[in-house]
Design a protein around this motif. Structure first.
Motif, short mmCIF file in Angstrom:
data_model
loop_
_atom_site.label_atom_id
_atom_site.label_comp_id
_atom_site.label_asym_id
_atom_site.label_seq_id
_atom_site.Cartn_x
_atom_site.Cartn_y
_atom_site.Cartn_z
N THR A 1 5.60 4.21 1.96
CA THR A 1 6.11 5.34 2.77
C THR A 1 7.16 5.03 3.81
O THR A 1 7.99 5.56 4.16
CB THR A 1 5.13 6.45 3.19
OG1 THR A 1 4.17 6.90 2.15
CG2 THR A 1 5.48 7.45 3.99
N GLN A 2 6.61 3.91 4.64
CA GLN A 2 7.15 3.53 5.91
C GLN A 2 8.45 2.89 5.14
O GLN A 2 9.77 2.91 6.10
CB GLN A 2 6.48 2.23 6.36
CG GLN A 2 5.23 2.96 7.23
CD GLN A 2 4.21 1.82 7.90
OE1 GLN A 2 4.36 0.64 7.24
NE2 GLN A 2 3.24 2.35 8.53
N THR B 1 0.74 -1.24 0.12
CA THR B 1 -0.01 -0.15 0.01
C THR B 1 0.85 1.24 -0.02
O THR B 1 2.20 1.28 0.16
CB THR B 1 -0.84 0.05 1.27
OG1 THR B 1 -0.16 0.03 2.44
CG2 THR B 1 -1.73 -1.19 1.47
N HIS B 2 0.33 2.42 -0.33
CA HIS B 2 1.02 3.54 -0.25
C HIS B 2 1.63 3.91 1.11
O HIS B 2 2.92 4.46 1.24
CB HIS B 2 0.10 4.80 -0.67
CG HIS B 2 -0.03 4.88 -2.13
ND1 HIS B 2 -0.65 5.87 -3.02
CD2 HIS B 2 0.15 3.90 -3.26
CE1 HIS B 2 -0.58 5.66 -4.10
NE2 HIS B 2 -0.15 4.67 -4.43
N GLN B 3 0.86 3.55 2.00
CA GLN B 3 1.34 3.83 3.40
C GLN B 3 2.56 2.87 3.69
O GLN B 3 3.41 3.54 4.28
CB GLN B 3 0.44 3.42 4.63
CG GLN B 3 0.83 3.50 5.94
CD GLN B 3 -0.37 3.40 7.07
OE1 GLN B 3 -1.38 2.91 6.57
NE2 GLN B 3 -0.35 3.31 8.23
N PHE B 4 2.48 1.61 3.23
CA PHE B 4 3.69 0.68 3.57
C PHE B 4 4.94 1.12 2.66
O PHE B 4 6.11 1.03 3.02
CB PHE B 4 3.41 -0.71 2.97
CG PHE B 4 4.40 -1.79 3.20
CD1 PHE B 4 5.09 -1.79 4.80
CD2 PHE B 4 4.74 -2.61 2.22
CE1 PHE B 4 5.83 -2.87 4.76
CE2 PHE B 4 5.88 -3.39 2.47
CZ PHE B 4 6.38 -3.78 3.73
#
Length: 316
Positions: free
Chosen positions: A144-145, A139-142
């Motif tokens: 970014t992380q 995902t985009h969140q992952f």
């Protein structure tokens, strides 16, 4: 500048001599280096613009490519302006603290690039070996992380190199750095004190980052190849394999240059020093030059966007 017993205490300035043994032709060497830098900046900037502006490219593979392009721009920019100042304008002096900052930036961006290549390999592994889970995991969140984690890993691992030099090495035999930029071992070799801890930690960083990353990248592609060759249809095998070609080329280019530079600098005692320096320079300038070219040639989506920018179908 305080001198004690033939040593220099905490020199405020260091002198970068460029490429030892090739001082008379450094002006001409700077020309292809500058051309490589300009092409690399243009190519990576174009990639960033294309990926940012085209919504269909907001996928993990292209987002990691954007991270790689931004890192390449920062890495080459951290060394080349000063290098050209030495080659073209005879400006070899650099503040000690500025030299340490350049050293930290160079090695941090190298570690970041290695981490991004690992993330790209894992992305291809999940996309090919576990395609149904790819959109759930990446995902985009992952993503970014991953970007934050790769950056923090690099910055925190390299920072002790700077601290060890600043806090432990007080006396120097000379202020002349036999290099064209502030490389860790080139600075450590100036010291008149015991530098074993500095050398050991430098080796630890190199092997813990490059060694760790290359092992997992290799394992990822072993599983990718096993999966690809087990596909029943030839067209499916070719399509899956083609998605990995660009990354494999970039992976080989980065790590082969890294290991050539690393081993010649530390173990190539009979190799002329200018070979060491040239390899180090090429290691930092070649990937930013070729990465956007490789992905532009091997990735149809990027080719289509480049044609939209530079080619108009309207005959008027």
């Amino acid at each position: 500048m305080l001198k004690l017993n033939g040593t220099i205490f905490m020199p405020p300035l260091l002198t970068l001599i460029g490429i030892p043994g090739l001082e008379s032709v450094q002006f001409w060497i700077g020309i292809p280096f500058c051309v490589m830098y300009i092409i690399g900046i243009f190519g990576n900037s174009l990639l960033l613009v294309i990926i940012k502006s085209e919504h269909s490219l907001h996928e993990p593979m292209y987002l990691f490519l954007a991270m790689l392009g931004a890192t390449d721009i920062a890495l080459s920019t951290s060394i080349l302006p000063k290098m050209l100042g030495i080659f073209w304008f005879h400006l070899p002096e650099i503040c000690f603290e500025t030299c340490l900052l350049q050293m930290w930036l160079v090695h941090t961006f190298q570690c970041i690039e290695s981490g991004i290549l690992l993330a790209m390999a894992l992305d291809r592994y999940v996309a090919i070996c576990h395609p149904l889970r790819h959109s759930i995991i990446f995902t985009h969140q992952f993503i970014t992380q991953i970007g934050v984690g790769v950056t923090l890993r690099a910055a925190l691992l390299v920072a002790p190199c700077l601290i060890l030099i600043k806090c432990r090495l007080k006396f120097y035999r000379t202020t002349v750095v036999s290099h064209s930029y502030c490389e860790h071992m080139a600075i450590v070799k100036l010291a008149a004190e015991d530098v074993r801890i500095n050398k050991v930690y430098g080796l630890f960083v190199a092997f813990s980052v490059l060694g760790f990353d290359i092992i997992f990248i290799t394992l990822s592609y072993i599983w990718v190849f096993i999966t690809v060759f087990s596909l029943p249809q030839k067209e499916a095998r070719l399509r899956a394999f083609n998605t990995c070609i660009a990354h494999i080329c970039v992976f080989l280019e980065f790590y082969l240059l890294a290991f050539f530079s690393f081993f010649t600098h530390r173990f190539g005692f009979h190799i002329p020093s200018y070979i060491h320096i040239l390899l180090s320079n090429l290691y930092l300038l070649v990937p930013p030059l070729f990465n956007p070219i490789v992905y532009g040639v091997k990735t149809k989506q990027i080719q289509d966007q480049v044609f939209k920018i530079f080619y108009s179908k309207d005959p008027s």
